[in-house]
Write an enzyme that holds these catalytic residues in place. Structure first.
Site, PDB file in Angstrom:
ATOM      1  N   ASN A 108      -7.838  42.119  39.729  1.00 30.90           N
ATOM      2  CA  ASN A 108      -8.725  43.207  40.134  1.00 30.90           C
ATOM      3  C   ASN A 108      -9.509  43.665  38.911  1.00 30.90           C
ATOM      4  O   ASN A 108      -9.088  43.469  37.772  1.00 30.90           O
ATOM      5  CB  ASN A 108      -7.922  44.379  40.699  1.00 30.90           C
ATOM      6  CG  ASN A 108      -8.809  45.489  41.234  1.00 30.90           C
ATOM      7  OD1 ASN A 108      -9.774  45.227  41.946  1.00 30.90           O
ATOM      8  ND2 ASN A 108      -8.503  46.730  40.885  1.00 30.90           N
ATOM      9  N   HIS A 110     -11.329  47.193  37.401  1.00 34.68           N
ATOM     10  CA  HIS A 110     -11.333  48.644  37.614  1.00 34.68           C
ATOM     11  C   HIS A 110     -12.239  49.309  36.587  1.00 34.68           C
ATOM     12  O   HIS A 110     -12.137  49.025  35.391  1.00 34.68           O
ATOM     13  CB  HIS A 110      -9.914  49.199  37.496  1.00 34.68           C
ATOM     14  CG  HIS A 110      -9.839  50.674  37.730  1.00 34.68           C
ATOM     15  ND1 HIS A 110      -9.959  51.234  38.981  1.00 34.68           N
ATOM     16  CD2 HIS A 110      -9.697  51.711  36.865  1.00 34.68           C
ATOM     17  CE1 HIS A 110      -9.880  52.555  38.882  1.00 34.68           C
ATOM     18  NE2 HIS A 110      -9.728  52.868  37.608  1.00 34.68           N
ATOM     19  N   SER A 137     -11.669  47.474  33.032  1.00 39.24           N
ATOM     20  CA  SER A 137     -10.451  46.691  32.791  1.00 39.24           C
ATOM     21  C   SER A 137     -10.272  45.635  33.878  1.00 39.24           C
ATOM     22  O   SER A 137     -10.467  45.921  35.059  1.00 39.24           O
ATOM     23  CB  SER A 137      -9.214  47.603  32.797  1.00 39.24           C
ATOM     24  OG  SER A 137      -9.339  48.677  31.901  1.00 39.24           O
ATOM     25  N   ASP A 146      -3.821  50.246  40.609  1.00 35.34           N
ATOM     26  CA  ASP A 146      -4.437  50.145  39.279  1.00 35.34           C
ATOM     27  C   ASP A 146      -3.410  50.184  38.153  1.00 35.34           C
ATOM     28  O   ASP A 146      -3.660  50.736  37.077  1.00 35.34           O
ATOM     29  CB  ASP A 146      -5.470  51.266  39.078  1.00 35.34           C
ATOM     30  CG  ASP A 146      -6.589  51.215  40.092  1.00 35.34           C
ATOM     31  OD1 ASP A 146      -6.938  50.106  40.538  1.00 35.34           O
ATOM     32  OD2 ASP A 146      -7.112  52.291  40.455  1.00 35.34           O
TER      33      ASP A 146
END
Length: 217
Positions: A108, A110, A137, A146
Protein backbone atom coordinates in the site's frame (compact mmCIF):
# COMPACT_ATOMS: atom_id res chain seq x y z
CA UNK A 1 7.95 -14.06 -18.12
CA UNK A 2 6.84 -10.74 -16.63
CA UNK A 3 5.98 -10.61 -12.92
CA UNK A 4 2.17 -10.87 -12.44
CA UNK A 5 0.42 -8.27 -10.27
CA UNK A 6 -3.15 -7.15 -9.62
CA UNK A 7 -3.90 -3.50 -8.80
CA UNK A 8 -6.81 -2.33 -6.63
CA UNK A 9 -8.13 1.23 -6.99
CA UNK A 10 -10.98 3.49 -5.94
CA UNK A 11 -10.21 6.71 -7.80
CA UNK A 12 -8.21 8.39 -10.55
CA UNK A 13 -5.51 5.75 -10.68
CA UNK A 14 -2.49 8.02 -11.05
CA UNK A 15 -0.25 5.50 -9.28
CA UNK A 16 -1.64 2.81 -11.58
CA UNK A 17 -0.65 5.02 -14.51
CA UNK A 18 2.88 5.35 -13.12
CA UNK A 19 3.14 1.54 -13.06
CA UNK A 20 1.74 1.25 -16.60
CA UNK A 21 4.13 3.91 -17.91
CA UNK A 22 7.22 2.37 -16.34
CA UNK A 23 6.20 -1.05 -17.64
CA UNK A 24 5.82 0.31 -21.17
CA UNK A 25 9.19 2.06 -20.87
CA UNK A 26 10.86 -1.20 -19.90
CA UNK A 27 11.76 0.05 -16.43
CA UNK A 28 9.43 -2.45 -14.75
CA UNK A 29 9.17 -6.07 -15.85
CA UNK A 30 5.60 -6.59 -14.64
CA UNK A 31 2.35 -7.88 -16.08
CA UNK A 32 -0.66 -6.04 -14.66
CA UNK A 33 -3.10 -8.95 -14.95
CA UNK A 34 -6.15 -6.98 -13.79
CA UNK A 35 -7.33 -3.73 -12.23
CA UNK A 36 -10.19 -3.97 -9.73
CA UNK A 37 -12.22 -1.06 -8.35
CA UNK A 38 -14.97 -0.79 -5.78
CA UNK A 39 -16.26 2.28 -7.63
CA UNK A 40 -17.60 2.02 -11.19
CA UNK A 41 -16.83 5.68 -11.95
CA UNK A 42 -13.15 5.43 -10.96
CA UNK A 43 -11.09 6.96 -13.78
CA UNK A 44 -8.39 4.39 -13.13
CA UNK A 45 -10.63 1.84 -14.86
CA UNK A 46 -10.39 3.92 -18.04
CA UNK A 47 -6.61 4.08 -17.69
CA UNK A 48 -6.54 0.28 -17.48
CA UNK A 49 -8.84 -0.16 -20.49
CA UNK A 50 -6.69 2.18 -22.58
CA UNK A 51 -3.70 0.01 -21.70
CA UNK A 52 -5.56 -3.19 -22.60
CA UNK A 53 -5.73 -4.44 -19.01
CA UNK A 54 -8.76 -6.47 -17.85
CA UNK A 55 -10.96 -4.60 -15.35
CA UNK A 56 -13.49 -5.56 -12.71
CA UNK A 57 -15.89 -3.45 -10.67
CA UNK A 58 -17.04 -4.77 -7.31
CA UNK A 59 -19.45 -2.40 -5.56
CA UNK A 60 -19.03 -2.76 -1.80
CA UNK A 61 -22.52 -1.32 -1.27
CA UNK A 62 -24.04 -4.49 -2.73
CA UNK A 63 -22.60 -6.67 0.04
CA UNK A 64 -24.14 -7.18 3.46
CA UNK A 65 -20.81 -7.22 5.25
CA UNK A 66 -17.15 -6.31 4.83
CA UNK A 67 -16.33 -10.02 5.11
CA UNK A 68 -18.57 -10.94 2.16
CA UNK A 69 -17.10 -8.18 0.01
CA UNK A 70 -13.52 -9.20 0.81
CA UNK A 71 -14.27 -12.86 0.10
CA UNK A 72 -15.58 -12.01 -3.38
CA UNK A 73 -12.68 -9.62 -3.99
CA UNK A 74 -10.23 -12.35 -3.00
CA UNK A 75 -11.89 -14.79 -5.39
CA UNK A 76 -11.50 -12.35 -8.30
CA UNK A 77 -7.87 -11.57 -7.45
CA UNK A 78 -6.88 -15.21 -7.03
CA UNK A 79 -8.20 -16.25 -10.43
CA UNK A 80 -5.26 -14.27 -11.85
CA UNK A 81 -2.72 -15.89 -9.49
CA UNK A 82 -0.74 -12.69 -8.92
CA UNK A 83 2.53 -12.74 -7.02
CA UNK A 84 1.81 -9.24 -5.70
CA UNK A 85 -1.33 -7.21 -4.95
CA UNK A 86 -0.87 -3.44 -5.20
CA UNK A 87 -3.28 -1.09 -3.43
CA UNK A 88 -3.21 2.15 -5.41
CA UNK A 89 -5.70 4.46 -3.74
CA UNK A 90 -8.01 1.62 -2.72
CA UNK A 91 -10.20 3.28 -0.09
CA UNK A 92 -11.35 0.26 1.85
CA UNK A 93 -10.46 -0.99 5.33
CA UNK A 94 -9.57 -4.64 4.82
CA UNK A 95 -10.61 -7.54 7.01
CA UNK A 96 -8.00 -9.45 8.97
CA UNK A 97 -8.73 -12.61 6.94
CA UNK A 98 -8.08 -10.79 3.66
CA UNK A 99 -4.94 -9.06 4.92
CA UNK A 100 -3.49 -12.31 6.25
CA UNK A 101 -4.27 -14.16 3.00
CA UNK A 102 -1.95 -11.76 1.15
CA UNK A 103 0.52 -11.19 3.97
CA UNK A 104 3.96 -10.41 2.60
CA UNK A 105 2.63 -9.99 -0.95
CA UNK A 106 0.41 -6.91 -0.74
CA UNK A 107 1.66 -3.32 -0.78
CA UNK A 108 0.00 0.00 0.00
CA UNK A 109 1.03 3.62 -0.41
CA UNK A 110 0.06 6.13 2.27
CA UNK A 111 0.38 9.92 2.04
CA UNK A 112 2.36 10.57 5.22
CA UNK A 113 5.69 9.75 6.79
CA UNK A 114 4.46 6.77 8.79
CA UNK A 115 3.98 6.18 11.67
CA UNK A 116 2.76 9.79 11.64
CA UNK A 117 -0.76 10.58 10.41
CA UNK A 118 -2.35 7.24 9.77
CA UNK A 119 -5.82 7.42 8.22
CA UNK A 120 -7.34 10.30 6.25
CA UNK A 121 -6.72 14.03 5.69
CA UNK A 122 -3.00 13.64 6.21
CA UNK A 123 -1.94 16.80 4.37
CA UNK A 124 -4.12 19.16 6.40
CA UNK A 125 -3.20 17.40 9.62
CA UNK A 126 0.52 17.87 8.87
CA UNK A 127 -0.04 21.58 8.15
CA UNK A 128 -2.17 22.04 11.29
CA UNK A 129 0.59 20.43 13.38
CA UNK A 130 3.15 22.93 12.01
CA UNK A 131 5.28 20.14 10.57
CA UNK A 132 8.32 21.23 8.58
CA UNK A 133 8.15 18.22 6.25
CA UNK A 134 5.62 15.75 4.99
CA UNK A 135 5.72 12.87 2.58
CA UNK A 136 4.66 9.41 1.56
CA UNK A 137 5.31 5.82 2.63
CA UNK A 138 5.15 2.47 0.84
CA UNK A 139 4.48 -0.38 3.23
CA UNK A 140 3.42 -4.00 3.43
CA UNK A 141 -0.25 -4.36 4.34
CA UNK A 142 -1.13 -5.72 7.76
CA UNK A 143 -4.53 -6.23 9.45
CA UNK A 144 -4.03 -2.97 11.37
CA UNK A 145 -4.66 0.16 9.28
CA UNK A 146 -1.50 1.78 7.86
CA UNK A 147 0.63 -0.18 10.32
CA UNK A 148 2.50 -2.72 8.18
CA UNK A 149 6.28 -2.77 7.79
CA UNK A 150 7.46 0.39 6.00
CA UNK A 151 9.64 -0.14 2.94
CA UNK A 152 10.33 3.24 1.41
CA UNK A 153 9.58 6.88 2.20
CA UNK A 154 10.03 10.18 0.35
CA UNK A 155 9.73 13.60 1.93
CA UNK A 156 9.10 17.18 0.88
CA UNK A 157 9.27 20.45 2.78
CA UNK A 158 6.08 22.23 3.80
CA UNK A 159 6.13 25.85 2.65
CA UNK A 160 4.48 28.55 4.77
CA UNK A 161 1.90 29.15 2.04
CA UNK A 162 1.17 25.47 1.35
CA UNK A 163 -2.44 24.36 1.42
CA UNK A 164 -3.68 20.79 1.69
CA UNK A 165 -4.13 20.84 -2.11
CA UNK A 166 -0.66 22.16 -2.96
CA UNK A 167 0.95 19.77 -0.48
CA UNK A 168 -1.02 16.87 -1.96
CA UNK A 169 0.37 17.74 -5.40
CA UNK A 170 3.94 17.60 -4.06
CA UNK A 171 3.28 14.26 -2.41
CA UNK A 172 1.63 12.78 -5.51
CA UNK A 173 4.75 13.52 -7.53
CA UNK A 174 6.79 11.56 -4.98
CA UNK A 175 4.30 8.68 -4.98
CA UNK A 176 4.77 8.16 -8.70
CA UNK A 177 8.51 7.74 -8.13
CA UNK A 178 8.70 5.50 -5.08
CA UNK A 179 5.75 3.14 -5.65
CA UNK A 180 7.09 1.76 -8.95
CA UNK A 181 10.50 1.42 -7.29
CA UNK A 182 9.12 -0.66 -4.43
CA UNK A 183 7.19 -2.84 -6.90
CA UNK A 184 10.39 -3.25 -8.93
CA UNK A 185 12.31 -4.42 -5.86
CA UNK A 186 9.58 -6.94 -5.02
CA UNK A 187 9.39 -8.24 -8.59
CA UNK A 188 13.16 -8.75 -8.57
CA UNK A 189 12.89 -10.67 -5.27
CA UNK A 190 15.11 -8.10 -3.57
CA UNK A 191 12.26 -6.98 -1.31
CA UNK A 192 10.89 -9.62 1.05
CA UNK A 193 8.77 -9.90 4.18
CA UNK A 194 9.45 -12.13 7.16
CA UNK A 195 8.06 -12.20 10.71
CA UNK A 196 6.45 -8.78 10.33
CA UNK A 197 9.59 -7.09 8.99
CA UNK A 198 10.64 -5.82 5.55
CA UNK A 199 13.99 -6.86 4.10
CA UNK A 200 15.89 -5.47 1.12
CA UNK A 201 18.73 -7.60 -0.23
CA UNK A 202 18.37 -9.71 2.97
CA UNK A 203 18.97 -6.64 5.17
CA UNK A 204 16.25 -5.79 7.68
CA UNK A 205 14.88 -2.30 7.05
CA UNK A 206 14.51 0.27 9.84
CA UNK A 207 11.08 1.07 11.25
CA UNK A 208 10.66 4.02 8.88
CA UNK A 209 12.02 2.11 5.86
CA UNK A 210 14.50 3.63 3.43
CA UNK A 211 14.39 7.36 2.71
CA UNK A 212 14.31 7.83 -1.04
CA UNK A 213 17.14 9.50 -2.91
CA UNK A 214 17.88 9.58 -6.64
CA UNK A 215 20.74 7.09 -6.28
CA UNK A 216 18.29 4.30 -5.40
CA UNK A 217 17.52 1.86 -8.21
Amino acid sequence: MSFPIVVLISGSGSNLQALIDQSLQGKLDINICAVISNKAQAYGLERAKMAGIPTHTLDHKLFASREEFDAELQAIIDQYQPKLVVLAGFMRILTETFAKHYEGRMLNIHPSLLPKYKGLNTHQRAIDANEKEHGVSVHFVSPELDAGAVILQASTSIATDDTAESLAAKVHALEHIIYPLAVKWFSEKRLTFENGKAFLDTNALPQSGILYNEALT
